[in-house]
Design an enzyme around this catalytic site. Structure first.
Site: not given
Length: 769
Positions: A189, A466
């Protein structure tokens, strides 16, 4: 004549000189204006660059990790379980450990070449751990062959919560990046990176020459600094103004910051792929995205493929265009070889290798969205949305093993229940919590594994049936001078009338009345009438106080029907209520998050491990004793054969018309809340014992039960009670039963309704036994 001619000839020359002078002056002014404007514009760009580069450069995803597991000598462990967790975490099992990310496993030893991580208070480098056990007990721990007192295993990354801009990245420092990758990146690059000042005319001409020679684009003309400026500050439009901005910003970056700072920023900023809706930025995440490895674990060929992606992640996508990707990778490898970054042998091996990308491109799929919803809710309470985007690490109590077993139990049991009871569209919610810490280990919000929609564990508010009863009985047992497990309760038909005159005639589930039962029988057999009588005598406000004391934070509207569970709660709410009962009276608020660290490993938030006493230890013991009896002789007695007589405790719950099936149970380590129902609130045909309980049992059988250990508090004494009166009596009385009771509330009497019949012979009466 000649003089006039000379004057006529000089006039045009003067005019030309005057015109050129005016043009020169105008151009000078324009140049000055341009320079001035350029200066002003550069000052603006400089401020923009500094604000971004010196502030929070990126919105970094939240990294959510599972449980941080620490091992110490003397601790009981299952090496097979740890090995399975390592595989889930991406480790590879080998015969001989030589590289990071590998482990070997024998009957009494586990060797792990652990990756470097900084998930705790100090950063750990890659290191080799050894765990030696005898009879499943840790006897020796070592790090790099040196004995240590404890080791922490690398946690599994659960998810990456990507910010709104859909940019996903893993920040890495320059020191973490292999030097070979850096050298190759600069080779491809920007060869003159360390020799230019942001822009490189020589680089442009070199790139042009190489591209013409190759017959295609093999090298870019922009410097790495220009690419960074474009990626970080500018759009992707191809205009002259954008190129000018790019060049100016590159110069500013070079003036303001060092080459290494810019290179590190580029390595973390560059766009390298697309994970569905989320962009993949930086080499740190790209290594994980393409290969499932950290940046320092990749091979030469993989390194070349990553650098190949800089040119065009879409064009060179290795999943969609493997031929293109391989050609570009091989070109990078050839350039590495030509510049002596690779030996001939390494070049040949790399060039002949396959692309070796992951089989599926999806990265960090949110496999456990129901759990992550709870993480998100807690995270929003602890930190601002801005701080969440800074790259924080969130550690949770999540257990992959528990979660997998939970999902397996749901997948196996729900179809069986639907076939057996001729039902369809059953839905489920389950929560597994560590009793001691309150950490949520696993969570299922519906029958579909990985479903990210409505989370029933958190958001489904249903009648709890319950499950309310132990709270009512706990309220009574706290009044130890008035109530104990033997206290008689009426079990006869009753009629209650509301303030508006409406009558309510509750019944027991089986429709029968027993006349009188003991307090413990009312709870163990989940009898409605004795529970209502007890609750009304206690007062609804007293019951409400206990509900709140146990950790319920929402508004309560108390009425008699609440005593039978006509109150809407989520499974998470119910889970919180039972933590103090399972925890001997102590508990924390159930939670997922244990610690949050900043990108610099500073602790931003940490859960304090101080449990609060929400129920007296004596009362918690008595309720726990009764709930253990529920699983032995009561409504959950099928657990005796389902779990092979393992020691657990729990409570069944069923709402009206069997719309909701509940079971909440626990062993010595984990509390598990289970709910079954339908989204349209129609009947399931299931009770707590026939629906939710089998799911609980399936999970516990897979996970392994840690038998409950009975630790009787000093304030508890085993006492003889007369069944009819509930009085503490001597062994001279008949019809007695033995129960634990709170010592301070026991007043033994010698009076009893019926003396025990003396069955000794006359000889034994005279001479003794």
């Amino acid at each position: 004549m000649s003089k006039n001619k000379t004057q006529k000839q000089s006039a045009p020359a003067d005019k030309k000189k005057s015109l050129s002078s005016r043009i020169g002056l105008t151009l000078g002014k324009l140049m000055i204006a341009t320079i001035f404007a350029l200066g002003i514009f550069s000052i603006y760009l400089d401020a923009k660059v500094r604000k971004t580069f010196e502030g929070q450069r990126w919105h970094i995803p939240v990294q959510v990790y599972g449980q941080l597991r620490t091992l110490q000598p003397g601790e009981r462990v299952d090496l097979n379980e740890i090995a399975q967790s390592l595989i889930i975490n991406g480790y590879k099992k080998v015969n001989y450990v030589t590289r990071v990310g590998e482990f070997s496993h024998s009957a009494e030893r586990l060797i792990i070449f652990q990756r470097a991580f900084d998930f705790v208070d100090s950063a750990n480098h890659a290191q080799q751990l050894s765990i030696d056990v005898v009879n499943d007990i840790v006897v020796t721990l070592s790090v790099d062959e040196q004995p240590v007192a404890r080791v922490t295993l690398e946690p599994k990354l659960l998810a990456r919560l990507v910010p709104d801009n859909k940019e996903d990245r893993v920040l890495v420092s320059l020191e973490e990046v292999p030097s070979q990758l850096i050298d190759t990146l600069l080779l491809i690059e920007d060869r003159d990176y360390y020799h230019h000042h942001g822009i490189s005319p020589l680089g442009i001409f070199r790139a042009l020459f190489n591209n013409i020679r190759a017959g295609r684009t093999v090298q870019g003309g922009s410097t790495l600094t220009q690419q960074l400026a474009k990626n970080m500050f500018l759009s992707r439009e191809r205009t002259l103004s954008r190129k000018i901005k790019e060049a100016l910003m590159a110069l500013i970056l070079e003036l303001r910051y060092s080459k290494d700072q810019l290179l590190e920023a580029y390595i973390n900023e560059v766009y390298l792929g697309q994970n569905y809706a989320n962009g993949v930025y930086g080499f740190g995440l790209a290594a994980q995205f393409y290969f499932g490895k950290s940046i320092n674990e990749i091979s030469h060929a993989q390194m070349a493929l990553l650098i190949a992606q800089v040119k065009g992640p879409s064009y060179y996508d290795p999943w969609r265009h493997p031929k293109r990707a391989k050609e570009r990778r091989d070109l990078v490898l050839r350039l590495m070889f030509e510049q002596h970054l690779l030996s001939l042998v390494d070049f040949e091996l790399a060039a002949e290798s396959e692309l070796s990308v992951r089989s599926h491109r999806r990265l960090a799929k949110k496999n456990y969205p129901a759990y992550l919803q709870l993480v998100n809710a807690e995270l929003n309470r602890h930190l601002s949305s801005f701080t969440q985007k800074s790259g924080i690490k969130v550690f949770t109590g999540f257990s992959h093993r528990s979660q997998q077993l939970l999902e397996q139990s749901v997948a196996q049991q729900l179809p069986l229940l639907e076939r057996q009871y001729k039902q369809s569209d059953l839905e489920v919610a389950m929560i597994v919590t560590d009793i001691a810490s309150g950490e949520v280990r696993a969570l299922v919000g519906g029958r579909e594994s990985g479903y990210a929609g409505f989370n029933r564990a958190i958001n489904a508010k249903r009648h709890i049936g319950s499950l309310i009863k132990p709270i009512i009985y706990a309220t009574a047992l706290q009044r130890y001078q008035q109530y104990n497990l033997a206290t008689p309760l009426d079990d006869k038909a009753i009629t209650l009338q509301s303030g508006s005159g409406k009558k309510w005639q509750p019944k027991n589930y089986d429709g029968k009345y027993r006349g009188q039962v003991s307090l413990i029988e009312g709870l163990v057999y989940s009898l409605n009438i004795p529970t209502i009588n007890l609750g009304m005598s206690l007062g609804l406000d007293s019951v409400a106080d206990t509900i709140k004391a146990l950790g319920y934070m929402h508004k309560l509207q108390m009425r008699p029907s609440v005593l039978l569970g006509a109150i809407n709660m989520s499974p998470l709410d119910v889970n919180q209520l039972y933590l103090p009962i399972a925890g001997k009276g102590y508990s924390q608020k159930s939670h997922t998050i244990t610690k949050i660290l900043s990108p610099k490993n500073e602790t931003l938030w940490q859960n304090n491990l101080i449990s609060e006493q929400r129920l007296s230890g004596n009362t918690a013991y008595l309720v726990d004793y009764a709930l253990a009896q529920v699983t032995k002789v009561g409504t959950a007695r099928s657990l005796t054969w389902r779990l092979n007589n393992k020691q657990v405790a729990g409570k069944t719950g069923t709402s009206n018309s069997s719309r909701d099936s509940w079971f909440i149970g626990y062993d010595d380590k984990h509390l598990i809340t289970t709910w079954l129902g339908k989204d349209d609130n129609t009947s399931t045909g299931l009770t707590g014992s026939s629906g939710a309980l089998p799911l609980f049992a399936s999970f516990m059988k897979k996970q392994g039960v840690v038998n409950k250990i009975e630790e009787k508090p000093a304030g508890i004494v085993v006492t003889l009670f007369e069944q009819q009166t509930g009085n503490a009596v001597t062994d001279a009385c008949a019809n007695t039963v033995i129960y634990p009771a709170i010592r301070k509330g026991i007043f033994t009497t010698k009076q009893c309704l019926q003396a025990k019949e003396d069955k000794r012979s006359w000889f034994e009466k005279i001479f003794g036994e």
